[in-house]
Scaffold this active site. Structure first.
Site, PDB file in Angstrom:
ATOM      1  N   GLU A  13       0.802  -1.220   0.000  1.00  0.00           N
ATOM      2  CA  GLU A  13       0.000   0.000   0.000  1.00  0.00           C
ATOM      3  C   GLU A  13       0.836   1.270   0.000  1.00  0.00           C
ATOM      4  OE1 GLU A  13      -4.050  -1.679   2.097  1.00  0.00           O
ATOM      5  OE2 GLU A  13      -2.388  -1.082   3.399  1.00  0.00           O
ATOM      6  N   GLY A  79     -12.664  -3.674   0.759  1.00  0.00           N
ATOM      7  CA  GLY A  79     -13.715  -4.413   0.072  1.00  0.00           C
ATOM      8  C   GLY A  79     -14.953  -3.550  -0.081  1.00  0.00           C
ATOM      9  N   ILE A 156     -14.018  -9.352   5.434  1.00  0.00           N
ATOM     10  CA  ILE A 156     -15.407  -9.612   5.065  1.00  0.00           C
ATOM     11  C   ILE A 156     -15.446 -10.369   3.730  1.00  0.00           C
ATOM     12  CG2 ILE A 156     -17.655  -8.579   4.589  1.00  0.00           C
ATOM     13  CD1 ILE A 156     -16.618  -8.258   7.482  1.00  0.00           C
ATOM     14  N   MET A 176      -9.702  -2.881   7.716  1.00  0.00           N
ATOM     15  CA  MET A 176      -9.355  -3.325   9.066  1.00  0.00           C
ATOM     16  C   MET A 176      -8.544  -2.325   9.888  1.00  0.00           C
ATOM     17  SD  MET A 176      -8.495  -7.302   8.018  1.00  0.00           S
ATOM     18  CE  MET A 176      -8.389  -7.911   9.701  1.00  0.00           C
ATOM     19  N   GLU A 177      -8.384  -1.088   9.406  1.00  0.00           N
ATOM     20  CA  GLU A 177      -7.527  -0.153  10.146  1.00  0.00           C
ATOM     21  C   GLU A 177      -8.066   1.273  10.254  1.00  0.00           C
ATOM     22  OE1 GLU A 177      -5.506  -3.506   8.547  1.00  0.00           O
ATOM     23  OE2 GLU A 177      -6.163  -1.807   7.319  1.00  0.00           O
ATOM     24  N   ASP A 200     -11.849  -5.749  -3.899  1.00  0.00           N
ATOM     25  CA  ASP A 200     -12.725  -6.918  -3.978  1.00  0.00           C
ATOM     26  C   ASP A 200     -14.139  -6.502  -3.610  1.00  0.00           C
ATOM     27  OD1 ASP A 200     -13.253  -7.692  -0.925  1.00  0.00           O
ATOM     28  OD2 ASP A 200     -11.152  -7.145  -1.103  1.00  0.00           O
TER      29      ASP A 200
END
Length: 232
Positions: A13, A79, A156, A176-177, A200
């Site tokens: 990233e 996602g 997810i 997640m962050e 995704d």
């Protein structure tokens, strides 16, 4: 902005940014390597936080305490939850919430942090506006959305999980962050923005899609951040 903290959860990233930055010093805290660098004539501190909310929050606090950053930009992939998003599109945070914060047994709505004044952490409006403006000139054919970032310590990968996030916290995308970074910035009164490119669809084949498109998505969000740095 005199000193800008840039956080990616994974090396993919921030790799595009590191390749163009001129690193002047590296320092290690809590097992994390912080790269002090110059990028587009701006002083930046680049760091890979690691995956998950605790890693992200700890990393953010180090940037604030040890490096005295003036703002924090979180860049990476996510996602899709909002049905109009496609792979490669970019979501710029209006705010961020922890979708896995659940004290509903006590009557709290999901996402609400008990005994805190705020649970939906608002991004800095100047940074949001700049990101939106810069998004208009991306070379990639990525559409730009502004919306809510939903964060949780979960990858997810089911339609049910995706629908729950939309129904409970109306998150545009799931990762997640971001909300943990936003939480730490809120408590320290530090401006922030989250930039997430869609890798995704957060459903059954999300893991396969993620592996295939993560680098493309990371490149899109990285390009947007580069354009921002040229104008900050």
């Amino acid at each position: 902005m005199h000193k800008i903290g840039i956080i990616g959860a994974m090396k993919e990233e921030i790799a595009p940014l590191q390749q163009k930055a001129v690193t002047t010093q590296t320092q290690t805290f809590l097992g994390l390597t912080f790269y002090k660098a110059m990028l587009y004539d701006k002083e930046v501190i680049l760091v890979v936080s690691g995956i998950g909310k605790v890693n992200a929050a700890l990393c953010t606090q180090v940037l604030i305490d040890r490096f005295g950053v003036d703002c924090i930009i979180n860049v990476g992939v996510a996602g899709a939850v909002y049905q109009k998003l496609s792979i490669g599109d970019i979501v710029i945070s209006e705010d961020a919430v922890q979708h896995d914060m659940d004290t509903s047994v006590f009557g709290d709505p999901i996402g609400i942090i008990p005994r805190m004044k705020e649970s939906y952490f608002k991004a800095d409006q100047h940074l949001v506006a700049l990101a939106k403006s810069c998004g208009e000139s991306l070379t990639a054919k990525a559409r730009i959305f502004t919306g809510r970032i939903a964060s949780g310590d979960q990858f997810i990968s089911t339609a049910e999980g995706k629908q729950k996030i939309w129904d409970t916290v109306q998150g545009y995308c799931a990762e997640m962050e971001g909300a943990a970074i936003a939480h730490a910035c809120y408590l320290n009164d530090i401006p922030f923005v989250i930039i997430r490119s869609i890798s995704d669809d957060a459903e059954e084949k999300a893991n396969i899609s993620y592996e295939k498109f993560v680098e493309i998505a990371a490149k899109n969000s990285g390009e947007l951040l580069e354009k921002m740095l040229q104008q900050l």
